[in-house]
Design a protein around this motif. Structure first.
Motif, mmCIF file in Angstrom:
data_model
loop_
_atom_site.group_PDB
_atom_site.id
_atom_site.type_symbol
_atom_site.label_atom_id
_atom_site.label_comp_id
_atom_site.label_asym_id
_atom_site.label_seq_id
_atom_site.Cartn_x
_atom_site.Cartn_y
_atom_site.Cartn_z
ATOM 1 N N SER A 13 0.819 -1.223 0.000
ATOM 2 C CA SER A 13 0.000 0.000 0.000
ATOM 3 C C SER A 13 0.852 1.273 0.000
ATOM 4 O O SER A 13 0.480 2.260 -0.631
ATOM 5 C CB SER A 13 -0.937 0.005 1.211
ATOM 6 N N ASP A 14 1.995 1.260 0.700
ATOM 7 C CA ASP A 14 2.750 2.506 0.892
ATOM 8 C C ASP A 14 4.032 2.583 0.061
ATOM 9 O O ASP A 14 4.448 3.667 -0.341
ATOM 10 C CB ASP A 14 3.163 2.670 2.371
ATOM 11 N N VAL A 15 4.706 1.440 -0.121
ATOM 12 C CA VAL A 15 6.049 1.473 -0.714
ATOM 13 C C VAL A 15 6.006 1.219 -2.221
ATOM 14 O O VAL A 15 6.578 1.983 -3.001
ATOM 15 C CB VAL A 15 6.977 0.450 -0.017
ATOM 16 N N TRP A 16 5.313 0.138 -2.608
ATOM 17 C CA TRP A 16 5.321 -0.238 -4.026
ATOM 18 C C TRP A 16 4.852 0.892 -4.943
ATOM 19 O O TRP A 16 5.486 1.143 -5.983
ATOM 20 C CB TRP A 16 4.501 -1.518 -4.266
ATOM 21 N N PRO A 17 3.784 1.624 -4.580
ATOM 22 C CA PRO A 17 3.340 2.700 -5.481
ATOM 23 C C PRO A 17 4.431 3.726 -5.756
ATOM 24 O O PRO A 17 4.528 4.245 -6.869
ATOM 25 C CB PRO A 17 2.161 3.336 -4.724
ATOM 26 N N LEU A 18 5.263 3.995 -4.743
ATOM 27 C CA LEU A 18 6.330 4.984 -4.923
ATOM 28 C C LEU A 18 7.453 4.450 -5.804
ATOM 29 O O LEU A 18 8.217 5.211 -6.380
ATOM 30 C CB LEU A 18 6.923 5.382 -3.561
ATOM 31 N N MET A 19 7.571 3.127 -5.865
ATOM 32 C CA MET A 19 8.685 2.507 -6.590
ATOM 33 C C MET A 19 8.221 1.839 -7.879
ATOM 34 O O MET A 19 8.989 1.114 -8.501
ATOM 35 C CB MET A 19 9.368 1.459 -5.699
ATOM 36 N N SER A 20 6.985 2.091 -8.293
ATOM 37 C CA SER A 20 6.424 1.299 -9.401
ATOM 38 C C SER A 20 7.203 1.497 -10.695
ATOM 39 O O SER A 20 7.370 0.547 -11.471
ATOM 40 C CB SER A 20 4.945 1.622 -9.592
ATOM 41 N N ALA A 21 7.706 2.706 -10.932
ATOM 42 C CA ALA A 21 8.466 2.923 -12.169
ATOM 43 C C ALA A 21 9.761 2.108 -12.149
ATOM 44 O O ALA A 21 10.158 1.497 -13.153
ATOM 45 C CB ALA A 21 8.789 4.410 -12.338
ATOM 46 N N PHE A 23 10.278 -0.679 -10.442
ATOM 47 C CA PHE A 23 9.986 -2.104 -10.607
ATOM 48 C C PHE A 23 9.543 -2.415 -12.040
ATOM 49 O O PHE A 23 9.825 -3.495 -12.549
ATOM 50 C CB PHE A 23 8.934 -2.569 -9.596
ATOM 51 N N ALA A 24 8.888 -1.473 -12.693
ATOM 52 C CA ALA A 24 8.500 -1.697 -14.095
ATOM 53 C C ALA A 24 9.736 -1.882 -14.959
ATOM 54 O O ALA A 24 9.782 -2.745 -15.837
ATOM 55 C CB ALA A 24 7.671 -0.517 -14.595
ATOM 56 N N ALA A 25 10.786 -1.093 -14.685
ATOM 57 C CA ALA A 25 12.027 -1.221 -15.446
ATOM 58 C C ALA A 25 12.716 -2.546 -15.156
ATOM 59 O O ALA A 25 13.383 -3.121 -16.016
ATOM 60 C CB ALA A 25 12.952 -0.050 -15.122
ATOM 61 N N LEU A 26 12.551 -3.031 -13.919
ATOM 62 C CA LEU A 26 13.218 -4.279 -13.519
ATOM 63 C C LEU A 26 12.437 -5.524 -13.925
ATOM 64 O O LEU A 26 12.986 -6.624 -13.924
ATOM 65 C CB LEU A 26 13.416 -4.297 -11.997
ATOM 66 N N ALA A 27 11.172 -5.336 -14.273
ATOM 67 C CA ALA A 27 10.318 -6.504 -14.506
ATOM 68 C C ALA A 27 10.808 -7.360 -15.666
ATOM 69 O O ALA A 27 10.578 -8.564 -15.706
ATOM 70 C CB ALA A 27 8.877 -6.044 -14.758
ATOM 71 N N ILE A 49 23.168 -2.135 4.435
ATOM 72 C CA ILE A 49 24.502 -1.624 4.785
ATOM 73 C C ILE A 49 25.219 -1.018 3.581
ATOM 74 O O ILE A 49 26.157 -0.250 3.753
ATOM 75 C CB ILE A 49 25.388 -2.685 5.492
ATOM 76 N N THR A 50 24.777 -1.349 2.368
ATOM 77 C CA THR A 50 25.363 -0.697 1.177
ATOM 78 C C THR A 50 24.406 0.321 0.567
ATOM 79 O O THR A 50 24.730 0.936 -0.453
ATOM 80 C CB THR A 50 25.720 -1.738 0.102
ATOM 81 N N GLN A 51 23.244 0.489 1.199
ATOM 82 C CA GLN A 51 22.231 1.425 0.693
ATOM 83 C C GLN A 51 21.969 1.182 -0.795
ATOM 84 O O GLN A 51 21.987 2.108 -1.616
ATOM 85 C CB GLN A 51 22.672 2.876 0.951
ATOM 86 N N SER A 52 21.706 -0.078 -1.133
ATOM 87 C CA SER A 52 21.464 -0.472 -2.519
ATOM 88 C C SER A 52 19.977 -0.641 -2.784
ATOM 89 O O SER A 52 19.198 -0.928 -1.885
ATOM 90 C CB SER A 52 22.177 -1.797 -2.813
ATOM 91 N N GLN A 53 19.625 -0.466 -4.030
ATOM 92 C CA GLN A 53 18.242 -0.583 -4.481
ATOM 93 C C GLN A 53 18.004 -1.965 -5.091
ATOM 94 O O GLN A 53 18.956 -2.634 -5.507
ATOM 95 C CB GLN A 53 17.965 0.489 -5.545
ATOM 96 N N PRO A 54 16.736 -2.375 -5.203
ATOM 97 C CA PRO A 54 16.437 -3.621 -5.917
ATOM 98 C C PRO A 54 17.076 -3.591 -7.310
ATOM 99 O O PRO A 54 17.047 -2.566 -7.991
ATOM 100 C CB PRO A 54 14.898 -3.609 -6.024
#
Ligand SMILES: [Zn+2]
Length: 192
Positions: A13-21, A23-27, A49-54
């Protein structure tokens, strides 16, 4: 409700909507720059600890962040081969950590007497037990954690995919030790 279920609801509800673009690129595929090999320990979070993104880190976790010698364990070897030959990561980081229970089990066989599979697994790190046999207590544990982490770089170098990629100059190996007590991350070894 199981604690993780409320986390999933919050993610959706809170996180995925902000990251949808993102995740769309990663899909349609991943192109991580680094394979991280670290311990299963719940206190170690490689993305945090590395502040990395999906999409940035390909991660292999097991008790004691081990990569047994090539031919001794297909589970870890398959992750390494896929990361190096299919995903063509530029870095492999082996990240050990303070207070590692697998290393404690390696140094104190009594502690894993009731855990025969764990005992068999940590035996892949027997060279670390021998190398630290003159030390005692916390000093021995800290030394074993460092020794074991760099020893995995030796093992990695014997994996054919790793040896080939290093010879081609497209892969670096790193050994880190993360200290849970103060957040320090020591870069203790780098090989090109
Ligand atoms: Zn551990």
């Amino acid at each position: 409700m199981h604690p993780s279920q409320s986390g999933i609801r919050r993610f959706q509800s809170d996180v995925w909507p902000l990251m949808s673009a993102q995740f769309a690129a990663l899909a349609n595929g991943q192109s991580p720059h680094t394979l991280v090999i670290t311990c299963s320990d719940s206190r170690v979070d490689p993305s945090l600890i590395t502040q990395s993104q999906p999409g940035e880190l390909f991660v292999l976790r097991n008790a004691g962040n081990l990569v047994p010698k090539f031919g001794a364990d297909d589970g870890s070897a398959a992750a390494v081969e896929y990361a190096v030959d299919a995903l063509r990561v530029a870095h492999i980081v082996v990240c050990g950590h303070s207070g590692c229970g697998a290393m404690q089990g390696l140094l104190d066989p009594q502690a894993v007497r009731q855990l025969p599979t764990v005992a068999r697994w940590v035996a892949h790190a027997a060279s670390t037990r021998e190398a630290t046999s003159q030390l005692r207590g916390e000093a021995r544990l800290d030394a074993a954690i460092m020794h074991n982490t760099t020893a995995q770089l030796d093992n990695l170098a014997g994996h054919p995919s790793v040896a080939r990629a290093m010879a081609e100059g497209r892969l670096q190996l790193h050994a880190w030790v993360y200290d849970i007590r103060d957040g320090d991350i020591d870069d203790i070894d780098t090989r090109t």
